[in-house]
Design a protein around this motif. Structure first.
Motif, PDB file in Angstrom:
ATOM      1  N   GLU A  47       0.830  -1.209   0.000  1.00 63.04           N
ATOM      2  CA  GLU A  47       0.000   0.000   0.000  1.00 63.04           C
ATOM      3  C   GLU A  47       0.866   1.262   0.000  1.00 63.04           C
ATOM      4  O   GLU A  47       0.592   2.210  -0.723  1.00 63.04           O
ATOM      5  N   ARG A  48       1.925   1.247   0.806  1.00 65.11           N
ATOM      6  CA  ARG A  48       2.823   2.404   0.869  1.00 65.11           C
ATOM      7  C   ARG A  48       3.574   2.577  -0.455  1.00 65.11           C
ATOM      8  O   ARG A  48       3.698   3.692  -0.963  1.00 65.11           O
ATOM      9  N   LEU A  49       4.075   1.476  -1.007  1.00 61.71           N
ATOM     10  CA  LEU A  49       4.762   1.550  -2.292  1.00 61.71           C
ATOM     11  C   LEU A  49       3.815   2.060  -3.370  1.00 61.71           C
ATOM     12  O   LEU A  49       4.207   2.864  -4.215  1.00 61.71           O
ATOM     13  N   SER A  50       2.584   1.622  -3.319  1.00 57.72           N
ATOM     14  CA  SER A  50       1.582   2.095  -4.269  1.00 57.72           C
ATOM     15  C   SER A  50       1.416   3.606  -4.176  1.00 57.72           C
ATOM     16  O   SER A  50       1.387   4.308  -5.191  1.00 57.72           O
ATOM     17  N   PHE A  51       1.367   4.108  -2.977  1.00 62.07           N
ATOM     18  CA  PHE A  51       1.190   5.543  -2.760  1.00 62.07           C
ATOM     19  C   PHE A  51       2.395   6.340  -3.242  1.00 62.07           C
ATOM     20  O   PHE A  51       2.253   7.320  -3.970  1.00 62.07           O
ATOM     21  N   ILE A  52       3.606   5.910  -2.859  1.00 57.29           N
ATOM     22  CA  ILE A  52       4.783   6.710  -3.203  1.00 57.29           C
ATOM     23  C   ILE A  52       5.190   6.573  -4.675  1.00 57.29           C
ATOM     24  O   ILE A  52       5.850   7.460  -5.217  1.00 57.29           O
ATOM     25  N   SER A  53       4.781   5.485  -5.318  1.00 57.10           N
ATOM     26  CA  SER A  53       5.132   5.294  -6.729  1.00 57.10           C
ATOM     27  C   SER A  53       3.990   5.664  -7.677  1.00 57.10           C
ATOM     28  O   SER A  53       4.194   5.736  -8.880  1.00 57.10           O
ATOM     29  N   LYS A  57      -1.931  -0.778  -6.306  1.00 61.90           N
ATOM     30  CA  LYS A  57      -1.425  -1.836  -5.422  1.00 61.90           C
ATOM     31  C   LYS A  57      -1.689  -3.233  -5.978  1.00 61.90           C
ATOM     32  O   LYS A  57      -0.894  -4.147  -5.763  1.00 61.90           O
ATOM     33  N   ASN A  58      -2.780  -3.416  -6.709  1.00 60.58           N
ATOM     34  CA  ASN A  58      -3.049  -4.719  -7.320  1.00 60.58           C
ATOM     35  C   ASN A  58      -2.021  -5.028  -8.409  1.00 60.58           C
ATOM     36  O   ASN A  58      -1.610  -6.182  -8.575  1.00 60.58           O
ATOM     37  N   TYR A  59      -1.598  -3.995  -9.125  1.00 59.72           N
ATOM     38  CA  TYR A  59      -0.577  -4.174 -10.156  1.00 59.72           C
ATOM     39  C   TYR A  59       0.755  -4.568  -9.507  1.00 59.72           C
ATOM     40  O   TYR A  59       1.432  -5.473  -9.991  1.00 59.72           O
ATOM     41  N   ILE A  60       1.107  -3.920  -8.416  1.00 66.07           N
ATOM     42  CA  ILE A  60       2.344  -4.260  -7.700  1.00 66.07           C
ATOM     43  C   ILE A  60       2.284  -5.700  -7.211  1.00 66.07           C
ATOM     44  O   ILE A  60       3.248  -6.459  -7.347  1.00 66.07           O
ATOM     45  N   ARG A  85      10.089   3.516 -12.321  1.00 70.58           N
ATOM     46  CA  ARG A  85       9.270   4.257 -11.356  1.00 70.58           C
ATOM     47  C   ARG A  85       9.311   3.584  -9.986  1.00 70.58           C
ATOM     48  O   ARG A  85       9.445   4.249  -8.958  1.00 70.58           O
ATOM     49  N   LEU A  86       9.207   2.258  -9.976  1.00 74.64           N
ATOM     50  CA  LEU A  86       9.249   1.521  -8.708  1.00 74.64           C
ATOM     51  C   LEU A  86      10.644   1.579  -8.083  1.00 74.64           C
ATOM     52  O   LEU A  86      10.764   1.728  -6.861  1.00 74.64           O
ATOM     53  N   ALA A  87      11.678   1.489  -8.899  1.00 74.03           N
ATOM     54  CA  ALA A  87      13.048   1.595  -8.388  1.00 74.03           C
ATOM     55  C   ALA A  87      13.278   2.962  -7.755  1.00 74.03           C
ATOM     56  O   ALA A  87      13.877   3.069  -6.678  1.00 74.03           O
ATOM     57  N   TYR A  88      12.785   4.001  -8.402  1.00 68.95           N
ATOM     58  CA  TYR A  88      12.919   5.358  -7.864  1.00 68.95           C
ATOM     59  C   TYR A  88      12.202   5.465  -6.517  1.00 68.95           C
ATOM     60  O   TYR A  88      12.753   6.007  -5.553  1.00 68.95           O
TER      61      TYR A  88
END
Length: 78
Positions: A26-32, A36-39, A56-59
């Motif tokens: 959820e946090r990664l979804s927010f910051i990227s 969240k389902n895609y992650i 984008r996710l690496a950043y």
């Protein structure tokens, strides 16, 4: 090496990095700004992400993009 294997390796590395950093999906979804389902699908290896999406996710995770391919790169050099 087939597409499913590459996606699985990338997904496992994504999950490992995310957990090492103590970040929830959820946090990664927010910051990227990635769903969240895609992650979750990426982590399971059921999606074939673009380089732009991985960047984008690496950043968001503050890691080099190459971290997602570590095990894959190992196979390439054997």
């Amino acid at each position: 090496m087939n597409k499913e294997t590459i996606c699985t390796i990338v997904g496992k590395n994504l999950r490992k990095i995310r957990k090492e950093k103590g970040i929830s999906i959820e946090r990664l979804s927010f910051i990227s700004d990635v769903n969240k389902n895609y992650i979750s699908d990426l982590e399971r290896g059921s999606r074939n992400p673009t380089i732009i999406m991985l960047d984008r996710l690496a950043y968001a995770l503050e890691v080099d993009l190459k971290k997602f391919f570590e095990q894959f790169l190992h196979f390439c050099y054997i």
